[in-house]
Design a protein around this motif. Sequence first.
Motif, PDB file in Angstrom:
ATOM      1  N   LEU A 237       0.760  -1.227   0.011  1.00 54.55           N
ATOM      2  CA  LEU A 237      -0.001  -0.030  -0.007  1.00 54.55           C
ATOM      3  C   LEU A 237       0.978   1.248  -0.160  1.00 54.55           C
ATOM      4  CD1 LEU A 237      -2.958  -1.120   2.463  1.00 54.55           C
ATOM      5  CD2 LEU A 237      -3.002  -0.740  -0.042  1.00 54.55           C
ATOM      6  N   ARG A 238       2.015   1.218   0.612  1.00 52.11           N
ATOM      7  CA  ARG A 238       3.023   2.405   0.653  1.00 52.11           C
ATOM      8  C   ARG A 238       3.543   2.463  -0.638  1.00 52.11           C
ATOM      9  NH1 ARG A 238       5.958   0.992   6.054  1.00 52.11           N
ATOM     10  NH2 ARG A 238       4.806   2.055   7.580  1.00 52.11           N
ATOM     11  N   GLN A 239       3.484   1.612  -1.423  1.00 52.63           N
ATOM     12  CA  GLN A 239       4.274   1.883  -2.737  1.00 52.63           C
ATOM     13  C   GLN A 239       3.118   2.894  -3.668  1.00 52.63           C
ATOM     14  OE1 GLN A 239       7.255  -0.983  -3.713  1.00 52.63           O
ATOM     15  NE2 GLN A 239       7.299  -0.028  -1.962  1.00 52.63           N
ATOM     16  N   ILE A 240       2.002   2.582  -3.437  1.00 51.96           N
ATOM     17  CA  ILE A 240       1.301   3.303  -4.321  1.00 51.96           C
ATOM     18  C   ILE A 240       1.705   4.872  -4.401  1.00 51.96           C
ATOM     19  CG2 ILE A 240      -1.053   4.156  -4.656  1.00 51.96           C
ATOM     20  CD1 ILE A 240      -1.911   1.715  -3.141  1.00 51.96           C
ATOM     21  N   PRO A 241       1.812   5.542  -5.647  1.00 54.27           N
ATOM     22  CA  PRO A 241       2.372   6.872  -5.718  1.00 54.27           C
ATOM     23  C   PRO A 241       1.262   7.727  -4.740  1.00 54.27           C
ATOM     24  CG  PRO A 241       2.179   5.799  -7.875  1.00 54.27           C
ATOM     25  CD  PRO A 241       1.460   4.886  -6.797  1.00 54.27           C
ATOM     26  N   LEU A 242       1.864   8.866  -4.326  1.00 56.60           N
ATOM     27  CA  LEU A 242       1.310   9.905  -3.407  1.00 56.60           C
ATOM     28  C   LEU A 242       0.960   9.431  -2.071  1.00 56.60           C
ATOM     29  CD1 LEU A 242      -0.500  11.942  -6.255  1.00 56.60           C
ATOM     30  CD2 LEU A 242       1.894  12.334  -5.316  1.00 56.60           C
ATOM     31  N   VAL A 243       1.193   7.983  -1.648  1.00 58.30           N
ATOM     32  CA  VAL A 243       0.760   7.832  -0.444  1.00 58.30           C
ATOM     33  C   VAL A 243       1.786   7.845   0.509  1.00 58.30           C
ATOM     34  CG1 VAL A 243       0.192   5.461   1.101  1.00 58.30           C
ATOM     35  CG2 VAL A 243      -0.891   6.003  -1.176  1.00 58.30           C
ATOM     36  N   LYS A 244       1.596   8.570   1.765  1.00 53.84           N
ATOM     37  CA  LYS A 244       2.889   8.917   2.647  1.00 53.84           C
ATOM     38  C   LYS A 244       2.909   7.866   3.807  1.00 53.84           C
ATOM     39  CE  LYS A 244       4.499  12.733   5.338  1.00 53.84           C
ATOM     40  NZ  LYS A 244       4.590  12.271   6.830  1.00 53.84           N
ATOM     41  N   GLU A 245       1.698   7.530   4.327  1.00 56.72           N
ATOM     42  CA  GLU A 245       1.611   6.393   5.490  1.00 56.72           C
ATOM     43  C   GLU A 245       0.422   5.693   5.639  1.00 56.72           C
ATOM     44  OE1 GLU A 245       3.189   4.609   8.011  1.00 56.72           O
ATOM     45  OE2 GLU A 245       4.512   6.277   7.819  1.00 56.72           O
ATOM     46  N   VAL A 246       0.719   4.500   5.979  1.00 56.41           N
ATOM     47  CA  VAL A 246      -0.434   3.639   6.266  1.00 56.41           C
ATOM     48  C   VAL A 246      -0.604   3.237   7.820  1.00 56.41           C
ATOM     49  CG1 VAL A 246      -1.301   1.316   5.738  1.00 56.41           C
ATOM     50  CG2 VAL A 246      -0.188   2.624   3.820  1.00 56.41           C
ATOM     51  N   HIS A 247      -1.580   3.106   8.426  1.00 57.99           N
ATOM     52  CA  HIS A 247      -1.581   3.063   9.776  1.00 57.99           C
ATOM     53  C   HIS A 247      -2.913   2.501  10.065  1.00 57.99           C
ATOM     54  CE1 HIS A 247      -2.665   7.243   9.387  1.00 57.99           C
ATOM     55  NE2 HIS A 247      -3.658   7.014  10.144  1.00 57.99           N
ATOM     56  N   ASP A 248      -3.120   1.923  11.492  1.00 55.82           N
ATOM     57  CA  ASP A 248      -4.492   1.166  12.065  1.00 55.82           C
ATOM     58  C   ASP A 248      -4.806   0.219  11.214  1.00 55.82           C
ATOM     59  OD1 ASP A 248      -4.604   2.945  14.207  1.00 55.82           O
ATOM     60  OD2 ASP A 248      -6.004   4.391  13.061  1.00 55.82           O
ATOM     61  N   LEU A 249      -3.910  -0.413  10.566  1.00 56.14           N
ATOM     62  CA  LEU A 249      -3.796  -1.587   9.604  1.00 56.14           C
ATOM     63  C   LEU A 249      -4.633  -2.973  10.511  1.00 56.14           C
ATOM     64  CD1 LEU A 249      -3.958  -2.822   6.538  1.00 56.14           C
ATOM     65  CD2 LEU A 249      -1.403  -3.593   7.340  1.00 56.14           C
ATOM     66  N   HIS A 250      -5.776  -3.477   9.992  1.00 48.48           N
ATOM     67  CA  HIS A 250      -6.346  -4.655  10.660  1.00 48.48           C
ATOM     68  C   HIS A 250      -6.657  -5.719   9.749  1.00 48.48           C
ATOM     69  CE1 HIS A 250      -6.357  -3.036  14.594  1.00 48.48           C
ATOM     70  NE2 HIS A 250      -6.982  -1.500  13.949  1.00 48.48           N
TER      71      HIS A 250
END
Length: 312
Positions: A237-250
């Motif tokens: 998910l982080r690899q997607i362009p313009l994505v800075k951060e991924v959190h609260d992942l369940h």
Amino acid sequence: MGHHHHGHANGHTHGHSHGHSHTGNKKALLSSFLLIAAFMIVEVIGGIFTNSLALLSDAGHMLSDAAALGLSFYAIKLGEKKVSQEKTYGYKRFEIIAAALNGLTLIVISVYIFYEAFQRFFAPPEVQSTGMLIISVLGLVINIIAAWILMKGDKDENLNVRSAFLHVLGDMLGSVGAIVAALLIMLFGWGIADPIASVIVAILILMSGFRVTKESFHILMEGAPTQINMKEVKDALRQIPLVKEVHDLHIWTITSGYPVLSCHITILDNGIHDEILSQSQRVLHDEFHIEHSTIQVEKETNGCPSLHGTCN
């Protein structure tokens, strides 16, 4: 909004194939259930008349099988019940609860057999080996048929069909054990072969009971699905362009073969919300086979809406 669209795009073909194997599963489970339940009764009567604990323990195993198959069938029937306001996932979870109960029953049965066998080691009773041999050979044939029926169901996908299949395999070994014991008693008069065979069966029952219980508890405790690597999902998910951060992942499982994901994605200010949403859903679907995801996308400047003010 992006979510609905996505569901329609991919849902059609997937749903169709799923429904097809579903009916197959039901048929396979029902026919093997009837087969095994009928033979179990024969084996109990045979075990009492021939005085063979190996036959009785095999019948105990068959009982656990019949219960497993019956529960699995019932669970699939219940899973078809419509989603309701109170139960937003319908009754799909029942399948897992059934598996857990089934696993616990197996553990109890095996403990009982250990106890009985222990008594018999010190005073091996007279066993009518001919009757024992005939019944255990019949049992083996019945199990082979049941296993063959279940093989045609989708035992790789569905935890229920798989646990039923494993039961039947264990049962085959139980019948083989009883056959060997009957032959030893016939040829050499080794009465002790009977409790030995029953202990082997009890160990098999205990192992499968433990395994099924452990798997179902993992799902009931909302554990992450074993086949999905959390870190890989996050990185993808982080690899997607313009994505800075991924959190609260369940990631958790509703019932076997039904993983669900939820997460927050922080995007750079020039990222377009809907595009990133559909891209991330595509990644989850194509790379991880996650059909059901709920993703909250937020702009970096707005900060994280969680109470703690931290985003990790």
